[in-house]
Every structure is written in structure tokens, then in C-alpha cells.
Design an enzyme around this catalytic site. Structure first.
Site, PDB file in Angstrom:
ATOM      1  N   ASP A   1      32.649  44.690 -69.888  1.00  0.00           N
ATOM      2  CA  ASP A   1      33.399  45.883 -69.428  1.00  0.00           C
ATOM      3  C   ASP A   1      32.946  47.237 -69.993  1.00  0.00           C
ATOM      4  O   ASP A   1      33.791  48.052 -70.397  1.00  0.00           O
ATOM      5  CB  ASP A   1      34.901  45.709 -69.736  1.00  0.00           C
ATOM      6  CG  ASP A   1      35.552  44.573 -68.953  1.00  0.00           C
ATOM      7  OD1 ASP A   1      34.839  43.885 -68.194  1.00  0.00           O
ATOM      8  OD2 ASP A   1      36.770  44.377 -69.102  1.00  0.00           O
TER       9      ASP A   1
ATOM     10  N   LYS B   1      36.592  40.768 -62.519  1.00  0.00           N
ATOM     11  CA  LYS B   1      37.898  40.185 -62.876  1.00  0.00           C
ATOM     12  C   LYS B   1      39.009  41.175 -62.578  1.00  0.00           C
ATOM     13  O   LYS B   1      38.758  42.378 -62.491  1.00  0.00           O
ATOM     14  CB  LYS B   1      37.914  39.761 -64.348  1.00  0.00           C
ATOM     15  CG  LYS B   1      37.728  40.915 -65.299  1.00  0.00           C
ATOM     16  CD  LYS B   1      37.414  40.415 -66.679  1.00  0.00           C
ATOM     17  CE  LYS B   1      37.308  41.551 -67.647  1.00  0.00           C
ATOM     18  NZ  LYS B   1      38.532  42.364 -67.780  1.00  0.00           N
TER      19      LYS B   1
ATOM     20  N   CYS C   1      39.923  41.768 -73.502  1.00  0.00           N
ATOM     21  CA  CYS C   1      38.956  40.969 -72.754  1.00  0.00           C
ATOM     22  C   CYS C   1      38.099  40.081 -73.652  1.00  0.00           C
ATOM     23  O   CYS C   1      37.904  38.901 -73.359  1.00  0.00           O
ATOM     24  CB  CYS C   1      38.070  41.872 -71.910  1.00  0.00           C
ATOM     25  SG  CYS C   1      37.058  40.910 -70.809  1.00  0.00           S
TER      26      CYS C   1
HETATM   27  C1  VGL Z   1      41.173  45.098 -70.308  1.00  0.00           C
HETATM   28  C2  VGL Z   1      43.170  46.172 -70.536  1.00  0.00           C
HETATM   29  C3  VGL Z   1      43.314  46.209 -69.176  1.00  0.00           C
HETATM   30  C4  VGL Z   1      39.972  44.507 -70.940  1.00  0.00           C
HETATM   31  C5  VGL Z   1      41.308  45.120 -68.945  1.00  0.00           C
HETATM   32  O1  VGL Z   1      39.064  44.114 -70.194  1.00  0.00           O
HETATM   33  O2  VGL Z   1      39.914  44.436 -72.186  1.00  0.00           O
HETATM   34  N1  VGL Z   1      42.109  45.624 -71.094  1.00  0.00           N
HETATM   35  N2  VGL Z   1      42.372  45.694 -68.382  1.00  0.00           N
END
Ligand code: VGL
Ligand code: ZN
Length: 203
Positions: free
Chosen positions: A8, A106, A151
Site C-alpha cells: 500500500d 483489496k 495491513c
Molecule cells: C489500511 C486503514 C484503512 C491499510 C487500509 O492497508 O493498512 N488501513 N484501509
């Protein structure tokens, strides 16, 4: 065989984004460097539709940080982030993706969040990563990226369940620390579960 999974590194999780992970940008140079040292490099991308149930804005009277029950499971509400095909969802411009062979998405289903890069939060649906690794005979995975306490943590816990030797490159991660202490708690939880925590200098 070993795989590097870069988690991410998207504009919204970086300073200036809508859900910035403090100092998240600091890991990009390491992501660029470490790619050269793995035979297989994969990346993940948080990839939400605009009506995603994890966005506080989609629940009347709720604000980021509030908790609700979403389709039967607890959900922390977030600012709108990583909406499909928007600038915020794009990878950081300075992230060199030349050696990334596949990107796993995701958080696509509006009714459920997916912190893990393997399964959604209720383990109902897979992203395809587990099969991908199995088909290629990959037993060792090394994760780095954002956010350490979401994540990265949830991905490692699922990876262990799948029988993978799971490593986290700590200097390649930064956390959100929504509640102060979340990062330390995540480190303890991963260590107790059997994740190998290391520094890039140990590689
Ligand atoms: C995530 C918060 C919201 C992550 C994704 O990938 O860590 N954290 N969406
Ligand atoms: Zn998200």
C-alpha cells in the site's frame, strides 16, 4: 523461493493524503532498493469503491475513528481513502515499480474491509495472493509498507495461518497508531504469533 510484498505505498497513505501514515514516505527509498534483492516482487493496493462501508462519510452522523458493526463485524471508520481510479489510490510517484510483477487489490467489496492482503476481514473472500504464492512454490515472504498496525499486521497473521514463513522488514514499515500504543501492540502480537521481525540490514 522468497517474495517481497510491498504494501500500500499509495498517495492517500502518505503525508498530504487523506489517511496519512506518519512518516510513510520515508520507506519509499527502501522499497526501491530492496526490490533489486528479491527474485519475486509483489505489491498490494487498497482499492475501494466510493460507497465503501469503511468510510465515515458513508454513515450518517459518524466520523473517522468511530466504530460500527458493518455486515456483522466490527469496523473502524476511516476518512475517504484509496478510491478506485483516483489520485489518492495511485502508487506514490517516487515508488519504482519496475520489478513489481503483480499487484493485488483489496477492499473492493463495499460491505467489508480488508486489512489483510490475503482475505477480507471476515475471511469470506480471497484476494488471490495465497494461490499465487502456492503455485510458484513460495514459502518465504517478506513484507514492508503501510500501515504496520493494519495491513502489514493482518497480512502476517493470515500468512502464518497459511503456513508461510513470514518476515516483516521493520525499517520498511510505518504505523498509524490511531490509539497510541497500537504499533507496539501490533509488534507484540506478530512476534507472539511467530512472525520474524527484522531490519533491512539483516537481509
Ligand atoms: C489500511 C486503514 C484503512 C491499510 C487500509 O492497508 O493498512 N488501513 N484501509
Ligand atoms: Zn482502506
Amino acid at each position: 523461493m522468497k517474495a517481497l510484498i510491498i504494501v500500500d505505498l499509495q498517495n492517500d497513505f502518505l503525508p498530504g493524503g487523506t489517511l496519512p501514515v506518519p512518516h510513510g514516505d520515508e520507506v519509499i527509498p527502501l522499497a526501491n532498493e530492496l526490490q533489486q534483492r528479491f527474485e519475486l516482487v509483489l505489491a498490494t493496493q487498497d482499492w475501494h469503491p466510493p460507497n465503501h462501508g469503511s468510510f465515515a462519510a458513508n454513515h450518517k452522523g459518524k466520523k473517522p475513528g468511530d466504530r460500527i458493526i458493518l455486515d456483522g463485524i466490527e469496523q473502524v471508520l476511516w476518512p475517504v481513502h484509496c478510491v478506485q481510479n483516483t489520485h489518492g489510490a495511485e502508487f506514490a510517484p517516487s515508488f519504482d515499480m519496475s520489478r513489481v510483477v503483480h499487484v493485488f487489490h483489496k477492499g473492493i467489496d463495499p460491505r467489508i474491509d480488508s486489512y489483510s492482503t490475503f482475505f477480507d476481514n471476515a475471511h469470506r473472500r480471497e484476494t488471490g495472493l495465497a494461490d499465487y504464492l502456492k503455485k510458484r512454490g513460495i514459502n518465504d515472504i517478506y513484507l514492508m509498507g503501510l500501515a504496520l498496525d493494519y495491513c502489514v499486521k493482518y497480512s502476517t497473521l493470515d500468512a502464518l495461518q497459511l503456513g508461510l514463513n513470514t518476515h516483516v522488514i521493520l525499517d520498511g514499515c510505518r504505523g498509524i497508531d490511531l490509539e497510541p500504543g497500537d504499533v507496539n501492540h501490533a509488534l507484540d502480537e506478530m512476534k507472539r504469533a511467530g512472525v520474524v521481525l527484522l531490519q533491512s540490514s539483516d537481509l
